[in-house]
Design a protein around this motif. Structure first.
Motif, PDB file in Angstrom:
ATOM      1  N   VAL A  96       9.982  14.248  -8.409  1.00 17.32           N
ATOM      2  CA  VAL A  96       9.557  13.038  -7.702  1.00 17.32           C
ATOM      3  C   VAL A  96      10.798  12.194  -7.386  1.00 17.32           C
ATOM      4  CG1 VAL A  96       8.512  10.784  -8.189  1.00 17.32           C
ATOM      5  CG2 VAL A  96       7.185  12.877  -8.527  1.00 17.32           C
ATOM      6  N   THR A  97      10.794  11.600  -6.166  1.00 15.74           N
ATOM      7  CA  THR A  97      11.928  10.733  -5.798  1.00 15.74           C
ATOM      8  C   THR A  97      11.504   9.289  -5.526  1.00 15.74           C
ATOM      9  OG1 THR A  97      11.676  11.347  -3.464  1.00 15.74           O
ATOM     10  CG2 THR A  97      13.219  12.663  -4.792  1.00 15.74           C
ATOM     11  N   GLY A  98      10.196   9.057  -5.354  1.00 17.47           N
ATOM     12  CA  GLY A  98       9.759   7.676  -5.102  1.00 17.47           C
ATOM     13  C   GLY A  98       8.406   7.641  -4.433  1.00 17.47           C
ATOM     14  N   ARG A 127       0.837  -1.196   0.000  1.00 26.21           N
ATOM     15  CA  ARG A 127       0.000   0.000   0.000  1.00 26.21           C
ATOM     16  C   ARG A 127       0.874   1.249   0.000  1.00 26.21           C
ATOM     17  NH1 ARG A 127      -5.157   0.600   0.982  1.00 26.21           N
ATOM     18  NH2 ARG A 127      -5.269  -1.471   1.940  1.00 26.21           N
ATOM     19  N   VAL A 128       0.724   2.060  -1.025  1.00 30.59           N
ATOM     20  CA  VAL A 128       1.441   3.338  -1.094  1.00 30.59           C
ATOM     21  C   VAL A 128       0.649   4.375  -0.302  1.00 30.59           C
ATOM     22  CG1 VAL A 128       2.122   5.232  -2.621  1.00 30.59           C
ATOM     23  CG2 VAL A 128       2.526   2.856  -3.305  1.00 30.59           C
ATOM     24  N   VAL A 129       1.330   5.111   0.570  1.00 29.01           N
ATOM     25  CA  VAL A 129       0.642   6.161   1.324  1.00 29.01           C
ATOM     26  C   VAL A 129       1.035   7.559   0.853  1.00 29.01           C
ATOM     27  CG1 VAL A 129       0.253   4.789   3.404  1.00 29.01           C
ATOM     28  CG2 VAL A 129       2.398   6.077   3.172  1.00 29.01           C
ATOM     29  N   ARG A 130       2.100   7.656   0.069  1.00 27.26           N
ATOM     30  CA  ARG A 130       2.585   8.987  -0.281  1.00 27.26           C
ATOM     31  C   ARG A 130       3.532   8.893  -1.481  1.00 27.26           C
ATOM     32  NH1 ARG A 130       2.670  11.477   4.359  1.00 27.26           N
ATOM     33  NH2 ARG A 130       3.809   9.711   5.287  1.00 27.26           N
ATOM     34  N   VAL A 131       3.408   9.894  -2.351  1.00 28.62           N
ATOM     35  CA  VAL A 131       4.422  10.053  -3.400  1.00 28.62           C
ATOM     36  C   VAL A 131       5.454  11.042  -2.859  1.00 28.62           C
ATOM     37  CG1 VAL A 131       4.877  10.743  -5.778  1.00 28.62           C
ATOM     38  CG2 VAL A 131       2.689   9.667  -5.183  1.00 28.62           C
ATOM     39  N   LEU A 132       6.718  10.686  -2.932  1.00 30.42           N
ATOM     40  CA  LEU A 132       7.788  11.512  -2.358  1.00 30.42           C
ATOM     41  C   LEU A 132       8.406  12.397  -3.438  1.00 30.42           C
ATOM     42  CD1 LEU A 132       9.474   8.606  -0.348  1.00 30.42           C
ATOM     43  CD2 LEU A 132       7.894  10.357   0.543  1.00 30.42           C
ATOM     44  N   ASP A 133       8.784  13.631  -3.055  1.00 32.52           N
ATOM     45  CA  ASP A 133       9.517  14.500  -3.984  1.00 32.52           C
ATOM     46  C   ASP A 133      10.486  15.368  -3.185  1.00 32.52           C
ATOM     47  OD1 ASP A 133       8.409  17.438  -3.670  1.00 32.52           O
ATOM     48  OD2 ASP A 133       6.644  16.121  -3.613  1.00 32.52           O
ATOM     49  N   ASP A 134      11.427  15.966  -3.890  1.00 29.39           N
ATOM     50  CA  ASP A 134      12.417  16.823  -3.222  1.00 29.39           C
ATOM     51  C   ASP A 134      12.092  18.296  -3.408  1.00 29.39           C
ATOM     52  OD1 ASP A 134      13.042  17.385  -5.834  1.00 29.39           O
ATOM     53  OD2 ASP A 134      14.976  16.332  -5.815  1.00 29.39           O
ATOM     54  N   GLY A 135      10.847  18.591  -3.730  1.00 27.08           N
ATOM     55  CA  GLY A 135      10.440  19.971  -3.963  1.00 27.08           C
ATOM     56  C   GLY A 135      10.413  20.299  -5.441  1.00 27.08           C
ATOM     57  N   ALA A 136      11.239  19.624  -6.207  1.00 29.50           N
ATOM     58  CA  ALA A 136      11.287  19.881  -7.644  1.00 29.50           C
ATOM     59  C   ALA A 136      10.941  18.628  -8.448  1.00 29.50           C
ATOM     60  CB  ALA A 136      12.687  20.370  -8.050  1.00 29.50           C
ATOM     61  N   VAL A 181      10.352   2.558   1.401  1.00 35.57           N
ATOM     62  CA  VAL A 181      10.368   3.492   0.281  1.00 35.57           C
ATOM     63  C   VAL A 181      10.838   2.747  -0.967  1.00 35.57           C
ATOM     64  CG1 VAL A 181      11.637   5.475  -0.672  1.00 35.57           C
ATOM     65  CG2 VAL A 181      10.701   5.588   1.654  1.00 35.57           C
ATOM     66  N   LEU A 182      10.211   3.067  -2.093  1.00 32.24           N
ATOM     67  CA  LEU A 182      10.710   2.581  -3.377  1.00 32.24           C
ATOM     68  C   LEU A 182      11.069   3.816  -4.203  1.00 32.24           C
ATOM     69  CD1 LEU A 182      11.139   0.111  -5.311  1.00 32.24           C
ATOM     70  CD2 LEU A 182       8.819   0.554  -6.153  1.00 32.24           C
TER      71      LEU A 182
END
Lengths: 378, 378
Positions: A188-190, A177-186, A198-199
């Motif tokens: 996407v990171t995973g 189950r994915v709970v969040r899309v991660l990014d570094d502000g600019a 984390v993937l």
């Protein structure tokens, strides 16, 4: 760098996008993530591919997008079936929209006139002509509108075929189950999983239907759950045979449809509630579906009730889906399909494939650009 | 010689007879045989223990047998619970029979008068008094009859407790399908399984419900399947609370009941068809159950529909069960309980235990003697 693409959500839309991305080698690795693949709205869908009989004045962009997707469906279905080595359950018998009271007849006439302006082929029928085409229709049917170009798909056959086709072309499936899309502000990171894992990924397609809004701030508030209930029924040896076409009607102001499946089965739908993520099949919902469909197809009383189910359509404010980039670089949406997820899966696949190739949104999908609210707020 | 007793059928009746036989050491070994224990009519039962509100003029023997069983129920339940180490789900809130039209009111009055003659405690209520006791009753309720002595049981809790109690006292369970009771012309010799295997036994209790008639020529044609459908519904956070008593009514000539369960659940039943072994839940059956129960308990529209199910009551020509010996020596019946299997399980257990001890049928069970048709044919 593996050039990984993560697709969040293994309903029809996510499975189809992952399949297309892997098939056309649009990423180094394609990972399709869903804790319970094929369990959401796709599992409960009626499977009408019917933009024309859905058309109402004022939703021209919805009709155009749907018509583009309908046109793309046969070749989409053929490619999936070819990769999967199995049928997707496409039906070509068209739709009969029927009227059971004077107000419905007036509505049919309005829709027919509207569609004629648009050059869409429809045929206005008397009650007798309508019943001649589908003898299972009851005496309360006063008029009909035949829409021969509409298609229908067996949603569960499609889900099975998409899963098989994805495996064949190298989609990697992950039951988490994915709970969040991660990014570094600019960029996407995973994605982050419910267990904190984390993937990493350079690009993420959010195809999580009604649950999409919680996955990234750029999607927050853009998609809401619109609950719907359906019944699955089956003609018995002693029953009147089911209709061969999709039958739609409006009874007491409530839309009802019966979409044929193999084996004498029909999917009868659908209720509609703005009730958040309420998973219950309601007694009153079942009562309305049964009462309304019996008005049109009285022989259904002798059918077996095989299943009742509820799910959540991903609704948007303007009834158009959200397709393509929004927010940080690498974030892509394929959600917000409302009642039309099955219909729009074909245009969604070609649109996302174009974006993943680095092209602009195809012309027919521009009204559904995911970042449209940034251009025209409200 | 092991002095083996085989009980065919692990519904409530068979499980209870096997438990009692093992508990009282009425055989050297007790084997309970069922390919799918607890899957038949017992699983679908409403669980009303309500001989009084079932009573109609002309079925005096049915009422007397039911009243005897009701009286035996609390101690039966206590013994099962004690052996099982778990509750059987007995409820003591009684029944409210309600009337929704003038004909129903006249019926209520007839039943009340009939029961008064019998010295049974009942209380005739106005519509307002009825609704005061159960605020979930709708405005269509015009009168009521309170039957405080009726009980109810959670059929699935009972099945679980009987299974546990049987294990504790040494019942051996076998998941196989019996197709025939074997005899040598004079005495029972065992049972034959679907795969051709045989289990020798000196005595066999046939407790196979609606399927009993096929197991031995002496039972042929004595029991027929009477199909019934039920719904299981659950009050939601937003719902009106469910009634605390069993509510029964007749709507458009169809009997309907709602029996409370824990967790805000209700079992709503039951349709009745003479349709052979037709296993389907019919759309029309669900429509009738929902429509009829909504007439009495309108708030049920907002309840969750958790399950719809069909099964087969074992019907007999005179509405009495078949208890005790018939045909070859060692063949015993515990079947034909019709709609009253849950109610009659207590008297069935004491009757079969008496027979297994070598005693005559207890007086209260004589009308239900399995060999009665040999005495008074037709």
């Amino acid at each position: 760098m593996v050039d990984r693409l993560v697709v969040v959500g293994a309903g029809a839309v996510g499975s189809a996008v992952a399949w297309a991305a892997a098939r056309e080698r649009l990423a180094g690795e394609v990972v399709l993530v869903d804790p319970d693949p094929g369990s959401g709205a796709s599992r409960v869908a009626g499977g009408m591919l019917a933009p024309i009989s859905e058309a109402w004045p004022g939703e021209r962009e919805v009709l155009e997008l749907g018509a583009a997707s309908l046109a793309a469906w046969p070749s989409f279905a053929a490619r999936v079936a070819s990769d999967a080595g199995r049928d997707v359950g496409l039906r070509t018998e068209g739709t009969l929209q029927v009227a059971v009271d004077a107000a419905d007849v007036a509505d049919l006439d309005r829709v027919a006139a509207h569609l004629a302006e648009w050059g869409r082929p429809v045929e206005r029928l008397t009650g007798r002509e309508t019943r001649r085409r589908e003898p299972s229709l009851g005496p309360s049917v006063r008029a009909g509108l035949a829409v021969p170009d509409d298609l229908a798909v067996d949603n569960r056959e499609l889900l099975g075929a998409l899963g098989a086709a994805g495996s064949v072309v190298g989609v990697r499936s992950l039951a988490r189950r994915v709970v969040r899309v991660l990014d570094d502000g600019a960029r996407v990171t995973g994605v982050e999983f419910a267990d904190g894992g984390v993937l990493e990924a350079e690009r993420v397609v959010v195809a999580a239907g009604a649950w999409s809004g919680s996955l990234h701030p750029a999607l927050e508030g853009r998609v809401r759950p619109v609950k719907g209930e359906i019944l699955r029924v089956r003609a018995r040896r002693t029953s009147l045979p089911p209709p061969s076409r999709t039958v739609r009607a409006s009874v007491s102001g409530r839309p009802v449809y019966a979409v044929p499946r193999d084996g004498g089965r029909l999917v009868v739908g659908a209720t509609q509630y703005e009730a958040g993520f309420d998973p219950d099949v309601l007694v009153g919902g079942v009562r309305d579906l049964v009462g309304d469909v019996e008005r049109v197809l009285p022989g259904i009383a002798d059918y077996a009730l095989e299943e009742s189910a509820a799910s959540f359509r991903p609704g948007t404010d303007d009834n158009l889906p959200m397709l393509g980039p929004l927010g940080p670089s690498g974030l892509l949406a394929a959600t917000g399909h409302g009642r039309n997820g099955m219909l729009l899966v074909a245009v969604t696949v070609s649109t996302l494939a174009a974006v993943l190739r680095g092209d602009a949104l195809p012309a027919e999908a521009r009204a559904a650009a995911a970042d449209r609210s940034a251009v025209a707020p409200g």
